[in-house]
Design a protein around this motif. Structure first.
Motif, PDB file in Angstrom:
ATOM      1  N   ILE A 173       0.853  -1.184   0.000  1.00 51.89           N
ATOM      2  CA  ILE A 173       0.000   0.000   0.000  1.00 51.89           C
ATOM      3  C   ILE A 173       0.893   1.239   0.000  1.00 51.89           C
ATOM      4  CG2 ILE A 173      -1.670   1.363   1.337  1.00 51.89           C
ATOM      5  CD1 ILE A 173      -2.972  -1.077   0.237  1.00 51.89           C
ATOM      6  N   CYS A 174       0.529   2.230  -0.786  1.00 51.67           N
ATOM      7  CA  CYS A 174       1.276   3.486  -0.733  1.00 51.67           C
ATOM      8  C   CYS A 174       0.316   4.645  -0.495  1.00 51.67           C
ATOM      9  CB  CYS A 174       2.086   3.711  -2.012  1.00 51.67           C
ATOM     10  SG  CYS A 174       1.107   3.985  -3.486  1.00 51.67           S
ATOM     11  N   VAL A 175       0.859   5.698   0.103  1.00 51.61           N
ATOM     12  CA  VAL A 175       0.124   6.948   0.290  1.00 51.61           C
ATOM     13  C   VAL A 175       0.610   7.924  -0.766  1.00 51.61           C
ATOM     14  CG1 VAL A 175      -0.398   8.854   1.854  1.00 51.61           C
ATOM     15  CG2 VAL A 175      -0.084   6.543   2.777  1.00 51.61           C
ATOM     16  N   LEU A 176      -0.335   8.461  -1.520  1.00 49.64           N
ATOM     17  CA  LEU A 176      -0.009   9.441  -2.547  1.00 49.64           C
ATOM     18  C   LEU A 176      -0.336  10.847  -2.060  1.00 49.64           C
ATOM     19  CD1 LEU A 176      -1.552   7.718  -5.714  1.00 49.64           C
ATOM     20  CD2 LEU A 176       0.769   7.461  -4.815  1.00 49.64           C
ATOM     21  N   HIS A 177       0.543  11.779  -2.360  1.00 46.42           N
ATOM     22  CA  HIS A 177       0.247  13.201  -2.164  1.00 46.42           C
ATOM     23  C   HIS A 177       0.314  13.883  -3.514  1.00 46.42           C
ATOM     24  CE1 HIS A 177       1.438  17.442  -0.735  1.00 46.42           C
ATOM     25  NE2 HIS A 177       0.130  17.278  -0.552  1.00 46.42           N
ATOM     26  N   LYS A 178      -0.843  14.331  -3.968  1.00 41.54           N
ATOM     27  CA  LYS A 178      -0.943  14.929  -5.305  1.00 41.54           C
ATOM     28  C   LYS A 178      -0.397  13.957  -6.356  1.00 41.54           C
ATOM     29  CE  LYS A 178      -0.762  19.661  -3.571  1.00 41.54           C
ATOM     30  NZ  LYS A 178      -0.060  20.977  -3.613  1.00 41.54           N
ATOM     31  N   GLU A 179      -0.804  12.675  -6.168  1.00 39.74           N
ATOM     32  CA  GLU A 179      -0.487  11.595  -7.112  1.00 39.74           C
ATOM     33  C   GLU A 179       0.976  11.146  -7.090  1.00 39.74           C
ATOM     34  OE1 GLU A 179      -3.035  10.036  -8.538  1.00 39.74           O
ATOM     35  OE2 GLU A 179      -4.206  11.505  -7.427  1.00 39.74           O
ATOM     36  N   SER A 181       3.880   9.150  -4.801  1.00 42.10           N
ATOM     37  CA  SER A 181       4.034   8.261  -3.652  1.00 42.10           C
ATOM     38  C   SER A 181       4.997   8.862  -2.630  1.00 42.10           C
ATOM     39  CB  SER A 181       4.560   6.892  -4.104  1.00 42.10           C
ATOM     40  OG  SER A 181       4.769   6.049  -2.998  1.00 42.10           O
ATOM     41  N   VAL A 182       4.517   8.993  -1.382  1.00 43.79           N
ATOM     42  CA  VAL A 182       5.357   9.584  -0.323  1.00 43.79           C
ATOM     43  C   VAL A 182       5.530   8.646   0.869  1.00 43.79           C
ATOM     44  CG1 VAL A 182       4.758  11.934  -0.988  1.00 43.79           C
ATOM     45  CG2 VAL A 182       3.362  10.761   0.733  1.00 43.79           C
ATOM     46  N   CYS A 183       4.752   7.561   0.915  1.00 43.80           N
ATOM     47  CA  CYS A 183       4.872   6.573   1.998  1.00 43.80           C
ATOM     48  C   CYS A 183       4.429   5.226   1.457  1.00 43.80           C
ATOM     49  CB  CYS A 183       4.014   6.980   3.192  1.00 43.80           C
ATOM     50  SG  CYS A 183       3.987   5.759   4.535  1.00 43.80           S
ATOM     51  N   GLU A 184       5.214   4.188   1.758  1.00 49.60           N
ATOM     52  CA  GLU A 184       4.908   2.855   1.242  1.00 49.60           C
ATOM     53  C   GLU A 184       5.063   1.788   2.316  1.00 49.60           C
ATOM     54  OE1 GLU A 184       7.513   2.469  -2.075  1.00 49.60           O
ATOM     55  OE2 GLU A 184       6.684   4.246  -3.039  1.00 49.60           O
ATOM     56  N   CYS A 185       4.125   0.865   2.307  1.00 53.51           N
ATOM     57  CA  CYS A 185       4.175  -0.305   3.192  1.00 53.51           C
ATOM     58  C   CYS A 185       4.095  -1.526   2.292  1.00 53.51           C
ATOM     59  CB  CYS A 185       3.008  -0.260   4.170  1.00 53.51           C
ATOM     60  SG  CYS A 185       3.043  -1.580   5.395  1.00 53.51           S
ATOM     61  N   THR A 186       5.116  -2.362   2.333  1.00 47.21           N
ATOM     62  CA  THR A 186       5.220  -3.446   1.362  1.00 47.21           C
ATOM     63  C   THR A 186       5.666  -4.753   2.008  1.00 47.21           C
ATOM     64  OG1 THR A 186       6.071  -3.955  -0.847  1.00 47.21           O
ATOM     65  CG2 THR A 186       7.640  -3.054   0.730  1.00 47.21           C
ATOM     66  N   SER A 187       5.593  -5.826   1.224  1.00 51.25           N
ATOM     67  CA  SER A 187       6.036  -7.142   1.682  1.00 51.25           C
ATOM     68  C   SER A 187       7.529  -7.288   1.396  1.00 51.25           C
ATOM     69  CB  SER A 187       5.302  -8.261   0.928  1.00 51.25           C
ATOM     70  OG  SER A 187       3.912  -8.070   0.931  1.00 51.25           O
ATOM     71  N   VAL A 188       8.324  -7.360   2.460  1.00 57.51           N
ATOM     72  CA  VAL A 188       9.736  -7.670   2.240  1.00 57.51           C
ATOM     73  C   VAL A 188       9.875  -9.140   1.867  1.00 57.51           C
ATOM     74  CG1 VAL A 188      10.131  -7.987   4.728  1.00 57.51           C
ATOM     75  CG2 VAL A 188      12.055  -7.599   3.216  1.00 57.51           C
ATOM     76  N   GLY A 209       1.651  10.741  10.511  1.00 65.04           N
ATOM     77  CA  GLY A 209       0.822   9.559  10.716  1.00 65.04           C
ATOM     78  C   GLY A 209       0.550   8.753   9.465  1.00 65.04           C
ATOM     79  N   LEU A 210       1.282   9.025   8.384  1.00 60.83           N
ATOM     80  CA  LEU A 210       1.043   8.325   7.120  1.00 60.83           C
ATOM     81  C   LEU A 210       1.442   6.849   7.204  1.00 60.83           C
ATOM     82  CD1 LEU A 210       2.293  11.020   4.564  1.00 60.83           C
ATOM     83  CD2 LEU A 210      -0.011  10.696   5.514  1.00 60.83           C
ATOM     84  N   ALA A 211       2.549   6.563   7.880  1.00 61.24           N
ATOM     85  CA  ALA A 211       3.005   5.178   8.020  1.00 61.24           C
ATOM     86  C   ALA A 211       1.975   4.346   8.781  1.00 61.24           C
ATOM     87  CB  ALA A 211       4.358   5.127   8.727  1.00 61.24           C
ATOM     88  N   PHE A 212       1.361   4.948   9.796  1.00 59.19           N
ATOM     89  CA  PHE A 212       0.343   4.260  10.582  1.00 59.19           C
ATOM     90  C   PHE A 212      -0.861   3.898   9.714  1.00 59.19           C
ATOM     91  CE2 PHE A 212      -3.416   4.583  13.466  1.00 59.19           C
ATOM     92  CZ  PHE A 212      -3.151   3.460  14.234  1.00 59.19           C
ATOM     93  N   ILE A 213      -1.304   4.834   8.905  1.00 58.01           N
ATOM     94  CA  ILE A 213      -2.460   4.590   8.039  1.00 58.01           C
ATOM     95  C   ILE A 213      -2.136   3.546   6.976  1.00 58.01           C
ATOM     96  CG2 ILE A 213      -3.999   5.646   6.341  1.00 58.01           C
ATOM     97  CD1 ILE A 213      -3.781   8.251   7.973  1.00 58.01           C
TER      98      ILE A 213
END
Length: 261
Positions: A173-179, A181-188, A209-213
């Motif tokens: 999952i990634c968080v986009l800011h104005k399209e 990607s600024v934060c990513e949570c992935t499967s290592v 709080g982006l990493a938490f979301i």
């Protein structure tokens, strides 16, 4: 030492299950999700095992008193690290293996103390949080991989053998800011049992709080897929530990990783 073929992998599951801590990548190798090798002292009733990925992640488990196995392990290290200068990251499954690794390899490796947390589901933890304006969530796809904040295609080639293998068997999952990607949570690493979390936030976006979301959404994906999420970090990474606990991870298991600097 005996190198198993994939049809013989089932013989080591009783030993694997009995161990207090087994890295996620071990299951990924045994389930043939990532490429790797499995070595044992005996095909039908193994007592000592050594499992590794092609990229250089290894785990040693079982009896520490197996002299022939221990000698083989030392020779393997000399060949891979001292002669071929290839990556070698060794996960230890117990305190007794920690001592033996130091003795066998003459303290040539650096020890890193780590925690592996267990997820305890709590409904309130996974309640939806609203993102600030101009922010959105997106599943990681090939387009994201080409423009992400920390997990470049080379990262996935290292852990997953290829980007295509990650896209087929991993998720994120990634968080986009104005399209962007600024934060990513992935499967290592991921397999049919576990999915181990890795997370990165662009420096100027930290503390929002982006990493938490992102991690909450990732954990929800794990639950939907029937996977147990795993959170692992260094024992002195207090920020990661606080985030893990906030997300519902508890009961850390202390283990060690050895690597050549």
């Amino acid at each position: 030492m005996i190198k198993l073929n994939n049809k013989e992998y089932k013989n080591i599951f009783p030993l694997i299950i009995s161990i207090n801590y087994t890295p996620t990548f071990v299951y990924s190798v045994l389930q043939e999700i990532v490429d790797g090798d499995v070595f044992v002292d005996h095909i039908e009733t193994p007592k000592s095992i050594f499992i590794g990925t092609k990229s250089g992640f290894y785990c040693v488990s079982g009896e520490t008193s197996n002299i022939s196995f221990n000698y083989w392990l030392k020779e393997f290290y000399i060949d891979r690290v001292e002669e071929k200068e290839l990556p070698f990251i060794l996960y230890s499954s117990s305190g007794s293996w920690n001592q033996l690794i130091n003795d066998l390899l003459n303290n040539k490796l650096t020890k890193l103390d780590r925690y592996s947390f267990t997820f305890k589901f709590k409904e309130e933890i996974l309640d939806n949080d609203e993102l600030p304006q101009d922010y959105s969530l997106k599943k990681i796809d090939e387009n994201v991989l080409q423009s992400n904040v920390g997990f470049k295609p080379i990262y996935y080639k290292h852990y997953w053998d290829s980007v295509s293998n990650y896209l087929e068997n991993g998720f994120g999952i990634c968080v986009l800011h104005k399209e962007v990607s600024v934060c990513e949570c992935t499967s290592v690493f991921a397999n049919e049992l576990f999915s181990e979390i890795d997370i990165a936030t662009k420096e100027e976006y930290r503390g929002k709080g982006l990493a938490f979301i992102a991690a909450k959404m990732y954990i929800q994906d794990c639950i939907n897929k029937g996977l147990a999420p795993r959170w692992e970090c260094d024992i002195d990474n207090f920020g990661s530990i606080r985030l893990a606990e906030k997300l519902g991870f508890e009961e850390p298991i202390h283990y060690a990783v050895y690597f050549k600097e």
